[in-house]
Design a protein around this motif. Structure first.
Motif, PDB file in Angstrom:
ATOM      1  N   TYR A 216       6.857 -35.871  58.959  1.00 48.97           N
ATOM      2  CA  TYR A 216       6.483 -34.992  57.853  1.00 48.97           C
ATOM      3  C   TYR A 216       7.482 -35.168  56.716  1.00 48.97           C
ATOM      4  O   TYR A 216       8.683 -35.362  56.941  1.00 48.97           O
ATOM      5  CB  TYR A 216       6.498 -33.521  58.274  1.00 48.97           C
ATOM      6  CG  TYR A 216       5.449 -33.141  59.294  1.00 48.97           C
ATOM      7  CD1 TYR A 216       4.186 -32.690  58.895  1.00 48.97           C
ATOM      8  CD2 TYR A 216       5.725 -33.208  60.652  1.00 48.97           C
ATOM      9  CE1 TYR A 216       3.226 -32.326  59.821  1.00 48.97           C
ATOM     10  CE2 TYR A 216       4.760 -32.845  61.590  1.00 48.97           C
ATOM     11  CZ  TYR A 216       3.516 -32.409  61.175  1.00 48.97           C
ATOM     12  OH  TYR A 216       2.569 -32.043  62.106  1.00 48.97           O
ATOM     13  N   VAL A 217       6.974 -35.089  55.485  1.00 46.46           N
ATOM     14  CA  VAL A 217       7.837 -34.992  54.311  1.00 46.46           C
ATOM     15  C   VAL A 217       7.462 -33.719  53.575  1.00 46.46           C
ATOM     16  O   VAL A 217       6.337 -33.221  53.679  1.00 46.46           O
ATOM     17  CB  VAL A 217       7.713 -36.211  53.382  1.00 46.46           C
ATOM     18  CG1 VAL A 217       8.206 -37.470  54.062  1.00 46.46           C
ATOM     19  CG2 VAL A 217       6.282 -36.379  52.889  1.00 46.46           C
ATOM     20  N   MET A 218       8.433 -33.187  52.831  1.00 49.05           N
ATOM     21  CA  MET A 218       8.168 -32.017  51.998  1.00 49.05           C
ATOM     22  C   MET A 218       8.070 -32.466  50.549  1.00 49.05           C
ATOM     23  O   MET A 218       8.985 -33.091  50.005  1.00 49.05           O
ATOM     24  CB  MET A 218       9.276 -30.969  52.134  1.00 49.05           C
ATOM     25  CG  MET A 218       9.021 -29.695  51.341  1.00 49.05           C
ATOM     26  SD  MET A 218       7.824 -28.582  52.112  1.00 49.05           S
ATOM     27  CE  MET A 218       8.906 -27.675  53.246  1.00 49.05           C
ATOM     28  N   ALA A 219       6.919 -32.171  49.949  1.00 49.98           N
ATOM     29  CA  ALA A 219       6.736 -32.406  48.515  1.00 49.98           C
ATOM     30  C   ALA A 219       6.989 -31.091  47.803  1.00 49.98           C
ATOM     31  O   ALA A 219       6.327 -30.092  48.090  1.00 49.98           O
ATOM     32  CB  ALA A 219       5.328 -32.916  48.236  1.00 49.98           C
ATOM     33  N   VAL A 220       7.948 -31.073  46.894  1.00 49.11           N
ATOM     34  CA  VAL A 220       8.386 -29.811  46.310  1.00 49.11           C
ATOM     35  C   VAL A 220       8.013 -29.722  44.838  1.00 49.11           C
ATOM     36  O   VAL A 220       7.842 -30.726  44.146  1.00 49.11           O
ATOM     37  CB  VAL A 220       9.906 -29.615  46.468  1.00 49.11           C
ATOM     38  CG1 VAL A 220      10.335 -29.783  47.905  1.00 49.11           C
ATOM     39  CG2 VAL A 220      10.682 -30.564  45.574  1.00 49.11           C
ATOM     40  N   SER A 221       7.903 -28.478  44.369  1.00 43.38           N
ATOM     41  CA  SER A 221       7.689 -28.186  42.960  1.00 43.38           C
ATOM     42  C   SER A 221       8.136 -26.762  42.723  1.00 43.38           C
ATOM     43  O   SER A 221       7.551 -25.813  43.270  1.00 43.38           O
ATOM     44  CB  SER A 221       6.217 -28.361  42.569  1.00 43.38           C
ATOM     45  OG  SER A 221       6.011 -28.038  41.214  1.00 43.38           O
ATOM     46  N   GLY A 222       9.196 -26.587  41.930  1.00 42.13           N
ATOM     47  CA  GLY A 222       9.721 -25.248  41.715  1.00 42.13           C
ATOM     48  C   GLY A 222      10.205 -24.639  43.013  1.00 42.13           C
ATOM     49  O   GLY A 222      10.972 -25.244  43.748  1.00 42.13           O
ATOM     50  N   THR A 223       9.733 -23.436  43.314  1.00 45.61           N
ATOM     51  CA  THR A 223      10.159 -22.762  44.549  1.00 45.61           C
ATOM     52  C   THR A 223       9.232 -23.045  45.727  1.00 45.61           C
ATOM     53  O   THR A 223       9.461 -22.532  46.817  1.00 45.61           O
ATOM     54  CB  THR A 223      10.213 -21.238  44.334  1.00 45.61           C
ATOM     55  OG1 THR A 223       8.908 -20.773  43.983  1.00 45.61           O
ATOM     56  CG2 THR A 223      11.193 -20.888  43.228  1.00 45.61           C
ATOM     57  N   SER A 224       8.197 -23.842  45.529  1.00 48.66           N
ATOM     58  CA  SER A 224       7.172 -24.054  46.560  1.00 48.66           C
ATOM     59  C   SER A 224       7.240 -25.462  47.119  1.00 48.66           C
ATOM     60  O   SER A 224       7.799 -26.381  46.515  1.00 48.66           O
ATOM     61  CB  SER A 224       5.769 -23.811  45.974  1.00 48.66           C
ATOM     62  OG  SER A 224       5.659 -22.510  45.448  1.00 48.66           O
ATOM     63  N   GLY A 225       6.624 -25.624  48.294  1.00 49.84           N
ATOM     64  CA  GLY A 225       6.574 -26.937  48.911  1.00 49.84           C
ATOM     65  C   GLY A 225       5.333 -27.119  49.758  1.00 49.84           C
ATOM     66  O   GLY A 225       4.732 -26.147  50.229  1.00 49.84           O
ATOM     67  N   ARG A 226       4.937 -28.378  49.932  1.00 50.35           N
ATOM     68  CA  ARG A 226       3.828 -28.725  50.819  1.00 50.35           C
ATOM     69  C   ARG A 226       4.328 -29.722  51.846  1.00 50.35           C
ATOM     70  O   ARG A 226       4.968 -30.718  51.497  1.00 50.35           O
ATOM     71  CB  ARG A 226       2.660 -29.341  50.046  1.00 50.35           C
ATOM     72  CG  ARG A 226       1.872 -28.356  49.210  1.00 50.35           C
ATOM     73  CD  ARG A 226       0.548 -28.987  48.765  1.00 50.35           C
ATOM     74  NE  ARG A 226       0.751 -30.200  48.009  1.00 50.35           N
ATOM     75  CZ  ARG A 226      -0.120 -31.208  47.963  1.00 50.35           C
ATOM     76  NH1 ARG A 226      -1.235 -31.159  48.660  1.00 50.35           N
ATOM     77  NH2 ARG A 226       0.126 -32.282  47.234  1.00 50.35           N
ATOM     78  N   LEU A 227       4.034 -29.459  53.117  1.00 55.28           N
ATOM     79  CA  LEU A 227       4.354 -30.392  54.186  1.00 55.28           C
ATOM     80  C   LEU A 227       3.252 -31.443  54.267  1.00 55.28           C
ATOM     81  O   LEU A 227       2.075 -31.107  54.438  1.00 55.28           O
ATOM     82  CB  LEU A 227       4.461 -29.659  55.526  1.00 55.28           C
ATOM     83  CG  LEU A 227       5.771 -28.956  55.830  1.00 55.28           C
ATOM     84  CD1 LEU A 227       5.620 -28.104  57.081  1.00 55.28           C
ATOM     85  CD2 LEU A 227       6.896 -29.972  56.033  1.00 55.28           C
ATOM     86  N   LEU A 228       3.640 -32.697  54.161  1.00 54.08           N
ATOM     87  CA  LEU A 228       2.689 -33.797  54.243  1.00 54.08           C
ATOM     88  C   LEU A 228       2.938 -34.569  55.534  1.00 54.08           C
ATOM     89  O   LEU A 228       4.057 -35.038  55.780  1.00 54.08           O
ATOM     90  CB  LEU A 228       2.845 -34.739  53.058  1.00 54.08           C
ATOM     91  CG  LEU A 228       2.956 -34.115  51.656  1.00 54.08           C
ATOM     92  CD1 LEU A 228       3.112 -35.214  50.616  1.00 54.08           C
ATOM     93  CD2 LEU A 228       1.753 -33.237  51.358  1.00 54.08           C
TER      94      LEU A 228
END
Length: 314
Positions: A216-228
């Motif tokens: 898994y990688v975490m794609a981040v933006s601001g205070t949020s993230g998505r696990l890919l």
């Protein structure tokens, strides 16, 4: 050197079975001599505490530090202690005392007691090198070698627990540079591209591999993230899950650095810690996104970790 290696191996084994409460105070001293601990962890310690190594960076100096961490927001208490090397500090330096600046990744091989790490583009120094050490005060460095024609900007190295293969993130703002790569460790410092890149719009800032072998990688933006979830065969994203809460306590920067870890031994949750050179205290979280077994769940504690660039499995 041998005694330090044995000490670190022993520490890793202790982390796996860590079940005792430790308390140290943050006196606001240099991170080389100070242990950190939470003062607001959950009241009842879990039967099994998550354990990991932590790579942190001081944004003012660029100095990189090695810590041991036990506990998490849902399985407290959280204890952070420096891993002291032969020179008496937990600062990453060469054997000649030259500091490793802005290190970007950390992994640990419990079988040999060896740490491997990465640096990226400037201000990392040395630029795009592979780090190897058993003593944080005696790091050997060698240039990473791209075998697939892309410029390197390495971070977030992790060892696959069953195959022993090392994977990392290569950050890029254009295709085909933004992708997960395979490292030639432990034999070489070659960097091999997985077949497919990822969209440059995905700001990849954390990589972890579960004990079952899912990357898994975490794609981040601001205070949020998505696990890919990423295929180690194709390099493509096979699933995406929104992390169930903030991964940084405030929008100090749009794309904060971070460490990502999956604790497969105790709580079976993802653990994050962020690096934000201008923002508030580091946020530590553990959680499971909606769509994965047990999710959604989310817990957080602020101010219990140093500025975290990467986690390594003990």
């Amino acid at each position: 050197m041998k005694s330090i290696q044995l000490a670190i191996v022993g520490a890793g084994l202790l982390l796996l079975a860590a079940c005792t409460k430790q308390t140290t105070d943050d006196k606001g001293q240099s991170p080389e001599v100070t242990s950190l601990t939470t003062t607001n962890a959950v009241a009842a310690p879990a039967a099994c505490l998550p354990g990991m190594y932590n790579l942190s960076v001081d944004p003012a100096t660029g100095f990189s530090y090695l810590w041991r961490v036990t506990g998490s927001p849902s399985a407290g208490p959280v204890t952070v202690t420096p891993v002291i090397g032969s020179a008496g500090t937990n600062r990453l330096t060469t054997c000649g005392g030259v500091p490793i600046l802005f290190a970007t990744g950390l992994s640990y091989d419990i079988g040999t007691g060896t740490f491997y790490g990465t640096t990226g583009v400037a201000p990392s120094s040395p630029v795009n090198h592979i780090l190897k050490f058993v003593d944080p005060n005696c790091v050997t460095t060698a240039a990473a070698v791209s075998t697939c024609g892309i410029p390197l900007n390495l971070s977030d190295v992790e060892r696959h627990p069953t195959t022993g293969v090392y994977y990392a993130i290569n950050r890029g703002t254009v295709n085909p540079n933004n992708r997960v790569v395979r490292l030639g460790l432990p034999g070489t410092t070659n960097v091999f591209c997985l077949p497919n890149p990822l969209s440059p719009s995905l700001f990849l800032r954390g990589l972890t591999i579960t004990l079952s072998g899912k990357l898994y990688v975490m794609a981040v933006s601001g205070t949020s993230g998505r696990l890919l979830e990423i295929s180690t065969a194709s390099g493509l994203m096979t699933a995406a899950y929104t992390y169930p809460g903030p991964i940084t306590p405030g929008p100090g920067v749009n794309i904060p650095e971070m460490g990502l870890h999956h604790d497969s031994l105790c709580i079976n949750r993802f653990i994050t810690g962020n690096y934000d050179p201008v923002g508030p205290a580091t946020l530590m979280t553990d959680g499971i996104p909606l769509g994965l077994p047990g999710g959604p769940v989310y817990n957080s504690l602020a101010g219990v970790l140093p500025r975290t660039v990467d986690f390594a499995r003990p």
